[in-house]
Scaffold this motif. Structure first.
Motif, PDB file in Angstrom:
ATOM      1  N   ASN A   1      49.145  69.950   6.543  1.00 40.73           N
ATOM      2  CA  ASN A   1      50.072  70.804   6.981  1.00 40.73           C
ATOM      3  C   ASN A   1      50.663  71.551   5.667  1.00 40.73           C
ATOM      4  N   HIS A   2      51.373  72.586   6.024  1.00 44.32           N
ATOM      5  CA  HIS A   2      52.296  73.442   4.844  1.00 44.32           C
ATOM      6  C   HIS A   2      53.346  72.450   4.357  1.00 44.32           C
ATOM      7  N   SER A   3      54.128  71.733   5.491  1.00 48.29           N
ATOM      8  CA  SER A   3      55.168  70.961   4.908  1.00 48.29           C
ATOM      9  C   SER A   3      54.993  69.841   4.255  1.00 48.29           C
ATOM     10  N   HIS A   4      53.504  69.252   4.347  1.00 48.41           N
ATOM     11  CA  HIS A   4      52.946  67.795   3.670  1.00 48.41           C
ATOM     12  C   HIS A   4      52.751  68.217   2.210  1.00 48.41           C
ATOM     13  N   MET A   5      52.903  69.394   1.595  1.00 47.77           N
ATOM     14  CA  MET A   5      52.166  69.416   0.240  1.00 47.77           C
ATOM     15  C   MET A   5      53.229  68.994  -0.591  1.00 47.77           C
ATOM     16  N   ASP A   6      54.731  68.432  -0.227  1.00 45.77           N
ATOM     17  CA  ASP A   6      55.540  67.855  -1.240  1.00 45.77           C
ATOM     18  C   ASP A   6      55.208  66.240  -1.008  1.00 45.77           C
ATOM     19  N   ASN A   7      56.439  65.431  -1.359  1.00 44.27           N
ATOM     20  CA  ASN A   7      56.088  64.061  -1.408  1.00 44.27           C
ATOM     21  C   ASN A   7      56.056  63.558  -0.028  1.00 44.27           C
ATOM     22  N   LYS A   8      56.428  64.468   1.099  1.00 47.93           N
ATOM     23  CA  LYS A   8      56.383  64.177   2.327  1.00 47.93           C
ATOM     24  C   LYS A   8      54.986  63.837   2.859  1.00 47.93           C
ATOM     25  N   GLY A   9      53.925  64.151   2.025  1.00 48.94           N
ATOM     26  CA  GLY A   9      52.564  64.056   2.595  1.00 48.94           C
ATOM     27  C   GLY A   9      52.185  62.595   2.588  1.00 48.94           C
ATOM     28  N   SER A  10      51.187  62.152   3.272  1.00 49.04           N
ATOM     29  CA  SER A  10      50.524  60.873   3.139  1.00 49.04           C
ATOM     30  C   SER A  10      49.908  60.800   1.767  1.00 49.04           C
ATOM     31  N   GLU A  11      49.604  59.394   1.489  1.00 52.47           N
ATOM     32  CA  GLU A  11      48.794  59.263   0.115  1.00 52.47           C
ATOM     33  C   GLU A  11      47.622  59.912   0.104  1.00 52.47           C
ATOM     34  N   ASN A  12      46.924  59.970   1.067  1.00 56.87           N
ATOM     35  CA  ASN A  12      45.502  60.629   1.449  1.00 56.87           C
ATOM     36  C   ASN A  12      45.764  62.070   0.946  1.00 56.87           C
ATOM     37  N   GLU A  13      46.617  62.634   1.523  1.00 58.21           N
ATOM     38  CA  GLU A  13      46.796  63.970   1.263  1.00 58.21           C
ATOM     39  C   GLU A  13      47.329  64.298  -0.049  1.00 58.21           C
ATOM     40  N   LYS A  14      48.253  63.231  -0.739  1.00 53.63           N
ATOM     41  CA  LYS A  14      48.506  63.708  -1.987  1.00 53.63           C
ATOM     42  C   LYS A  14      47.378  63.505  -3.249  1.00 53.63           C
ATOM     43  N   GLU A  15      46.273  62.683  -2.510  1.00 55.62           N
ATOM     44  CA  GLU A  15      45.421  62.405  -3.624  1.00 55.62           C
ATOM     45  C   GLU A  15      44.108  63.811  -3.064  1.00 55.62           C
ATOM     46  N   ILE A  16      44.165  64.219  -2.293  1.00 51.87           N
ATOM     47  CA  ILE A  16      43.247  65.301  -2.051  1.00 51.87           C
ATOM     48  C   ILE A  16      43.789  66.521  -2.790  1.00 51.87           C
ATOM     49  N   LEU A  17      45.257  66.773  -2.751  1.00 48.65           N
ATOM     50  CA  LEU A  17      45.848  67.900  -3.447  1.00 48.65           C
ATOM     51  C   LEU A  17      45.755  67.712  -4.991  1.00 48.65           C
TER      52      LEU A  17
ATOM     53  N   PRO B   1      44.643  86.133 -15.769  1.00 48.92           N
ATOM     54  CA  PRO B   1      44.512  84.816 -15.303  1.00 48.92           C
ATOM     55  C   PRO B   1      43.631  84.339 -14.268  1.00 48.92           C
ATOM     56  N   LYS B   2      43.208  83.156 -14.205  1.00 47.12           N
ATOM     57  CA  LYS B   2      42.111  82.620 -13.288  1.00 47.12           C
ATOM     58  C   LYS B   2      42.957  82.105 -12.047  1.00 47.12           C
ATOM     59  N   ILE B   3      42.531  82.428 -10.872  1.00 48.05           N
ATOM     60  CA  ILE B   3      43.380  82.363  -9.610  1.00 48.05           C
ATOM     61  C   ILE B   3      42.958  81.407  -8.558  1.00 48.05           C
ATOM     62  N   TYR B   4      43.650  80.186  -8.356  1.00 49.35           N
ATOM     63  CA  TYR B   4      43.196  79.361  -7.250  1.00 49.35           C
ATOM     64  C   TYR B   4      44.269  79.337  -6.176  1.00 49.35           C
ATOM     65  N   THR B   5      43.933  78.997  -5.094  1.00 53.65           N
ATOM     66  CA  THR B   5      44.905  78.733  -4.076  1.00 53.65           C
ATOM     67  C   THR B   5      44.472  77.927  -3.065  1.00 53.65           C
ATOM     68  N   LEU B   6      45.379  76.990  -2.822  1.00 54.05           N
ATOM     69  CA  LEU B   6      45.154  75.919  -1.626  1.00 54.05           C
ATOM     70  C   LEU B   6      45.894  76.458  -0.533  1.00 54.05           C
ATOM     71  N   ARG B   7      45.104  76.148   0.898  1.00 52.26           N
ATOM     72  CA  ARG B   7      45.484  76.472   1.863  1.00 52.26           C
ATOM     73  C   ARG B   7      46.050  75.499   2.938  1.00 52.26           C
ATOM     74  N   SER B   8      46.946  75.584   3.797  1.00 51.50           N
ATOM     75  CA  SER B   8      47.374  74.678   4.787  1.00 51.50           C
ATOM     76  C   SER B   8      46.602  75.073   6.159  1.00 51.50           C
ATOM     77  N   ASN B   9      46.687  73.885   6.903  1.00 50.35           N
ATOM     78  CA  ASN B   9      45.834  74.081   8.223  1.00 50.35           C
ATOM     79  C   ASN B   9      46.693  74.674   9.309  1.00 50.35           C
ATOM     80  N   ASP B  10      48.040  74.890   9.167  1.00 51.04           N
ATOM     81  CA  ASP B  10      48.832  75.613  10.097  1.00 51.04           C
ATOM     82  C   ASP B  10      49.735  76.871   9.889  1.00 51.04           C
TER      83      ASP B  10
END
Length: 256
Positions: A229-245, A193-202
């Motif tokens: 932040n690691h904990s902002h990768m679900d619905n708790k993230g800001s609208e900007n963070e969600k858009e980035i992901l 499989p092709k592998i991609y990983t998004l990393r947090s800043n904390d």
């Protein structure tokens, strides 16, 4: 199991309001329908709640690809397969058949926090890998017309570790794996499989989880740092963070 198909057909559904807008290809987004179903793996006597986020359309989508999403650890409270809806709804709005699995049950043992975590958490990731395999096999019976040759697994944190383990164990069943800050289970070193990983800043990953520069080049693996932040990768993230992901993941899905 006998009642899976009937339960799926009888499952309640919810139409989720999704703004209609143009994508990069000038294709309008679909509205999204949510179906829920509890599967039952008799071989393990295990219930597996699943949510199906699908594009709402009367016309079949040719070669519709499948995405299986795996949530982060939710302390066995349940309902975690709904808390990434910013992403699962977005994926369905783009035409993907998106499945979100509830891996933890309230009766499960808590995830270990002491000891060598790559060892003591392995049985929990194995449970998740087995859940993915069961759901995938059942889905092939229910929806045989879907494109399973281009299956994508996405997972956050502990769910990313499950996806990574599945990729190591069943590489022939997966086309792409996208992890969102998995930290313990080493990513498959492979071009497919092709592998991609998004990393947090904390939170850093354990040694050996991520490829080194030579491996990234050899296997064309993508390791993308973010300021999220690691904990902002679900619905708790800001609208900007969600858009980035969302934008990163949609970009990875579009790559061939």
């Amino acid at each position: 199991m006998k009642y899976t198909l009937f339960a799926f057909l009888a499952a309640s559904f919810l139409v989720i309001g999704c703004k209609t807008q143009n994508t990069h290809n000038e294709i309008k987004d679909y509205d999204v329908k949510l179906d829920t179903l509890t599967m039952f793996d008799q071989s393990r006597s295990r219930k597996i709640p699943v949510a199906f986020y699908t594009p709402k359309t009367d016309k079949p989508i040719s070669e519709q690809q499948v995405i299986i999403f795996n949530h982060g650890y939710g302390f066995n409270k349940g309902g975690d397969y709904f808390v990434y809806s910013y992403l699962t709804e977005k994926l369905a709005s783009k035409g993907y058949f998106t499945v979100s699995i509830q891996h933890e049950q309230t009766t499960d043992q808590p995830l270990p926090t002491e000891g060598h975590l790559q060892t003591v958490r392995r049985p929990f990731w194995q449970l998740g890998s087995d859940n993915i395999l069961y759901v995938l096999n059942e889905l092939k019976k229910i929806k045989p017309e879907l494109d399973y040759k281009h299956l994508t697994l996405i997972g956050h944190s502990n769910g990313g570790d499950m996806a990574a383990l599945f990729g190591n164990q069943h590489p022939n069943l997966v086309y792409k794996i996208i992890t969102m800050d998995n930290r313990r289970m080493f990513l498959p070193r492979t071009s497919l499989p092709k592998i991609y990983t998004l990393r947090s800043n904390d939170y850093p990953a354990d040694e050996g989880v991520l490829p080194n520069d030579e491996e990234k080049k050899k296997y064309h693996m993508t390791v993308q740092p973010t300021l999220i932040n690691h904990s902002h990768m679900d619905n708790k993230g800001s609208e900007n963070e969600k858009e980035i992901l969302n934008n990163f993941i949609l970009k990875y899905l579009s790559e061939r």
